[in-house]
Structure formats: structure tokens, C-alpha cells
Design a protein around this motif. Structure first.
Motif, mmCIF file in Angstrom:
data_model
loop_
_atom_site.group_PDB
_atom_site.id
_atom_site.type_symbol
_atom_site.label_atom_id
_atom_site.label_comp_id
_atom_site.label_asym_id
_atom_site.label_seq_id
_atom_site.Cartn_x
_atom_site.Cartn_y
_atom_site.Cartn_z
ATOM 1 N N MET A 114 10.849 29.399 6.008
ATOM 2 C CA MET A 114 10.880 29.923 4.565
ATOM 3 C C MET A 114 9.874 29.324 3.733
ATOM 4 N N LEU A 115 9.840 28.611 3.228
ATOM 5 C CA LEU A 115 8.897 27.709 2.477
ATOM 6 C C LEU A 115 7.502 28.074 2.996
ATOM 7 N N ASP A 116 6.939 27.676 3.949
ATOM 8 C CA ASP A 116 5.816 27.940 4.500
ATOM 9 C C ASP A 116 5.234 29.287 4.168
ATOM 10 N N ARG A 117 5.845 30.224 4.285
ATOM 11 C CA ARG A 117 5.706 31.616 4.772
ATOM 12 C C ARG A 117 5.666 32.008 2.849
ATOM 13 N N MET A 118 6.651 31.549 2.146
ATOM 14 C CA MET A 118 7.062 31.540 0.938
ATOM 15 C C MET A 118 5.199 30.679 0.055
ATOM 16 N N SER A 119 4.718 29.867 0.665
ATOM 17 C CA SER A 119 3.854 29.279 0.398
ATOM 18 C C SER A 119 2.680 29.936 0.461
ATOM 19 N N SER A 120 2.732 30.281 1.951
ATOM 20 C CA SER A 120 1.298 30.974 1.898
ATOM 21 C C SER A 120 1.443 32.550 1.324
ATOM 22 N N ALA A 121 2.658 33.153 0.763
ATOM 23 C CA ALA A 121 2.058 34.813 -0.089
ATOM 24 C C ALA A 121 1.759 34.149 -1.196
ATOM 25 N N GLU A 238 10.709 13.935 1.625
ATOM 26 C CA GLU A 238 9.831 15.432 0.770
ATOM 27 C C GLU A 238 8.855 15.217 1.332
ATOM 28 N N ARG A 239 8.187 17.004 1.322
ATOM 29 C CA ARG A 239 7.852 17.551 2.410
ATOM 30 C C ARG A 239 6.660 17.924 1.982
ATOM 31 N N LEU A 240 5.591 18.354 1.151
ATOM 32 C CA LEU A 240 5.147 18.578 0.849
ATOM 33 C C LEU A 240 3.392 19.449 1.391
ATOM 34 N N ILE A 241 3.220 20.685 0.976
ATOM 35 C CA ILE A 241 3.190 22.165 1.750
ATOM 36 C C ILE A 241 2.466 22.562 0.788
ATOM 37 N N VAL A 242 0.839 22.353 1.222
ATOM 38 C CA VAL A 242 -0.114 23.230 0.224
ATOM 39 C C VAL A 242 -1.158 24.111 0.680
ATOM 40 N N ARG A 243 -0.772 25.271 0.371
ATOM 41 C CA ARG A 243 -1.354 26.422 1.198
ATOM 42 C C ARG A 243 -2.703 26.758 -0.254
ATOM 43 N N ILE A 321 7.971 24.060 -6.463
ATOM 44 C CA ILE A 321 7.072 25.624 -6.663
ATOM 45 C C ILE A 321 5.482 25.046 -7.755
ATOM 46 N N GLY A 322 4.991 24.990 -7.199
ATOM 47 C CA GLY A 322 3.698 25.086 -8.245
ATOM 48 C C GLY A 322 1.517 25.524 -7.771
ATOM 49 N N VAL A 323 1.596 26.509 -8.324
ATOM 50 C CA VAL A 323 -0.074 26.781 -8.134
ATOM 51 C C VAL A 323 -0.945 25.878 -9.233
ATOM 52 N N ILE A 324 -1.552 25.934 -8.021
ATOM 53 C CA ILE A 324 -3.070 24.394 -8.629
ATOM 54 C C ILE A 324 -4.196 25.529 -8.580
#
Length: 353
Positions: A114-121, A238-243, A321-324
Motif C-alpha cells: 500500500m505504501l509503495d503505491r501511495m508513494s508513487s501517487a 525502518e524502510r525509506l520508500i523514495v519515488r 510521509i513527506g514531499v521534497i
């Protein structure tokens, strides 16, 4: 009241309008604004000379600067901070953004999926790079299975209450039998069910000692070997997902911008100070905005970070959750999206218990 907000409250109406128009233009175009252009946009008629004087005063206050001597003005990091704290109005994300985020929240999928898909969106919606710190798997154990693969190999299968499944191959004690395998499975499920993986690891030696009369040596060894290989299961780190890294390249217009993006990519690849990413959210609830040098994780890249924590059913912060992106992020649009996304993730985690 912090210094930037206090400074804004002491400015007269004309200075506020000049400042606001310069910042909004910069956030929209990325370009400095000249006095002639600004003169045409002011609410009340005013000369270009007057506008230049106001801009000079704002520059002396450290709120605006000029990239070149003959160019217009653009906001400094202090100016952006004052704009965010004193002028920016935060609403709700638009309906289309809400639908796109909500569509990623599959109740039947794993949290990681879920977090993978949400990060891409999220990166697609904001045109920045999304950063999602996935939670440690503190979920309780639902079931444990041991499967013999060969005389010297076996598989431990961990099923967590939140639906996550982890598999690990390990080396069982030589000479173990199917009946000992079944006995070890039964023992692990009795003592492990309802506990977190960390709780099981810390108590396994005591439990084996407590039940030593019921377990033969090989069965006890099988239990210990199975638990030992679980060390990496359950995600203690922890796992950092970056998209959306490519979005940052698209916004880099100069060689200096490209170098900043390169530095940022290096930081993200090393996943440096990931724990601090979560700590950024601990000082207050809701969305926080870090502009340029305020952003202690990625300050060298001169980037801005919009970040919000999300919580589990116990109202404990378990991820972020963040945006850079560049300092000229569209804060008014991105802040509500980040906030909404964090709330949605928290709701899903709470529903799963």
C-alpha cells in the motif's frame, strides 16, 4: 510569535502586498520579479520607483534578494518562511487528488504494498519526490510454520496480524525428525501468538528453560534456530520508500540546481539519518515545513521538505510521509495533500489494529 511572523505583522499594507506578489510569482514561475511588472499588478496605482524602494527595504530586512544586480527580486529562505507562516492559506486537497490517494489504500494488500503505491501517487500529484518512512513491523504474530526443505535446510514462515508474511531459510539441527518439527511448531505458536517478534526473541530462552522437561534437545535446538533466523524478519529497521526522483531533475534549470539535486540523490541513496526523518515530526502534530537550511536532513541540497507523521491504532507515531523538492514548492497545494495522505494511512493502520 516567532521573529518572521512578528516582522510580517509590523509591515505596512503596501510592503505586504509587494512581498506577497513577489513570493507568489516566484513559487509559480521560479523567476525573480521586476518592479515594472509588479507596478502593473498592484491593487493601488503606484510608481515603479516606489516599488523599487519597497523592494530595497524588504531586501535589507533579509526577505528578498536579487540573483543579479539588474534582475528583479525573489524571496530568501527567511522570506519563504515568513510567507508560509504568515500568509499561506491551507485548505483541503482537491477532489481529484483525494480520489487518487484513496485509490491506493487497498484494505486487502500488505502495508508495504500500500505504501509503495501511495508513494508513487504522491510524487505524481506533487511533481516532487515523495519520501515514505514505512513503520517497523510491531504487529503481533498470528502464526508460525516450520517447513522441512532438506536434511540440512528448513523454512520458517511468519504470519503477522496485519497480514504481512515473512519467509526465511535456516539450517535446522542435524537429525531432527518430522515429529520434532511438529512439536517445535506447536511450541512456537503457543508462546509466540499475540506477541511481537521482538517480544518473542527476548523471551525465547526463558520459555525454553521453563518448558525444558517437555522439549527434547533437538526440538529445543530447532526452536532456537528458527527464532534466530527471524532476526531480519519483521523489519526491525525502518524502510525509506523514495519515488519521483526524475521530478527533481525536471525542475533543475541551472548547473547549480543540478548539483543540488545530485547532492540530494546521494543523501537519499545512502538513506542517511532515516531515524531523524521520523524525529522531525515528533515536535508537533500535523504537517511541518522545512525550508532550505532549516531542513537538517537535506540542507546541503537547498531543498524544502513537507512532512507529516502517521499513527497506528494506539495513536503512536510509527512512520512519516513527506514531499521534497526545490524551495519554490507549491506549498498551498502540497501541504493539504501530504496531510490528507498521512491521515488516510493512519486510518488504514487503525482499522487493522
Amino acid at each position: 510569535m516567532d521573529s518572521s511572523t512578528e516582522l510580517f505583522s509590523e509591515m505596512d499594507a503596501r510592503s505586504r502586498e509587494v512581498f506577497q506578489r513577489v513570493v507568489e510569482s516566484y513559487l509559480s514561475s521560479g523567476e525573480p520579479m521586476g518592479s515594472n511588472t509588479l507596478t502593473q499588478q498592484m491593487t493601488k496605482s503606484v510608481s515603479a520607483a516606489t516599488i523599487r524602494n519597497v523592494m530595497k527595504d524588504l531586501e535589507l530586512l533579509g526577505l528578498l534578494d536579487s540573483p543579479h544586480t539588474s534582475a528583479g527580486r525573489q524571496p530568501t529562505e527567511l522570506g519563504l518562511r515568513m510567507f508560509v507562516d504568515g500568509i499561506l492559506e491551507i485548505g483541503e486537497p482537491d477532489a481529484a487528488a483525494q480520489r487518487k490517494i484513496s485509490a491506493t489504500m487497498d484494505e486487502n494488500d500488505s502495508i508495504t504494498g500500500m505504501l509503495d503505491r501511495m508513494s508513487s501517487a504522491l510524487s505524481g500529484l506533487t511533481r516532487g519526490a515523495s519520501l515514505v518512512l514505512a513503520p517497523k513491523k510491531a504487529s503481533s504474530i498470528k502464526h508460525i510454520e516450520l517447513v522441512s526443505l532438506a536434511t540440512d535446510r528448513a523454512l520458517v514462515v511468519l504470519v503477522f496480524a496485519n497480514g504481512e508474511v515473512e519467509n526465511r531459510v535456516f539450517r535446522p539441527p542435524l537429525g531432527q525428525t518430522p515429529s520434532q518439527m511438529r512439536e517445535a511448531v506447536n511450541f512456537l505458536n503457543v508462546i509466540g501468538q499475540g506477541r511481537t517478534l521482538q517480544e518473542l526473541k527476548s523471551s525465547i530462552s526463558t520459555e525454553i528453560q521453563k518448558h525444558r522437561s517437555e522439549l527434547d534437545v533437538l526440538t529445543a535446538g530447532l526452536v532456537q534456530a528458527g527464532v534466530a533466523v527471524m532476526q531480519d524478519a519483521g523489519g526491525d529497521n525502518e524502510r525509506l520508500i523514495v519515488r519521483g526522483r526524475s521530478n527533481l531533475l525536471e525542475t533543475a534549470g541551472t548547473a547549480e540546481d543540478l548539483e543540488r539535486v545530485r547532492v540530494l540523490f546521494d543523501d537519499l541513496e545512502r538513506k542517511r539519518d532515516i531515524a531523524e526523518f521520523l524525529q522531525l515530526t515528533d515536535e508537533g502534530e500535523g504537517v511541518r515545513i522545512f525550508i532550505g537550511a532549516e531542513n537538517k536532513l537535506f540542507s546541503l541540497s537547498g531543498s524544502s521538505l513537507v512532512v507529516s507523521p502517521y499513527m497506528n491504532a494506539d495513536q503512536k507515531v510509527v512512520g512519516a510521509i513527506g514531499v521534497i523538492g526545490p524551495t519554490r514548492l507549491n506549498y498551498g497545494r502540497i501541504v493539504p495533500i501530504v496531510n490528507y495522505t498521512a491521515q488516510m494511512v493512519g486510518r488504514v493502520l487503525s482499522d487493522r489494529g
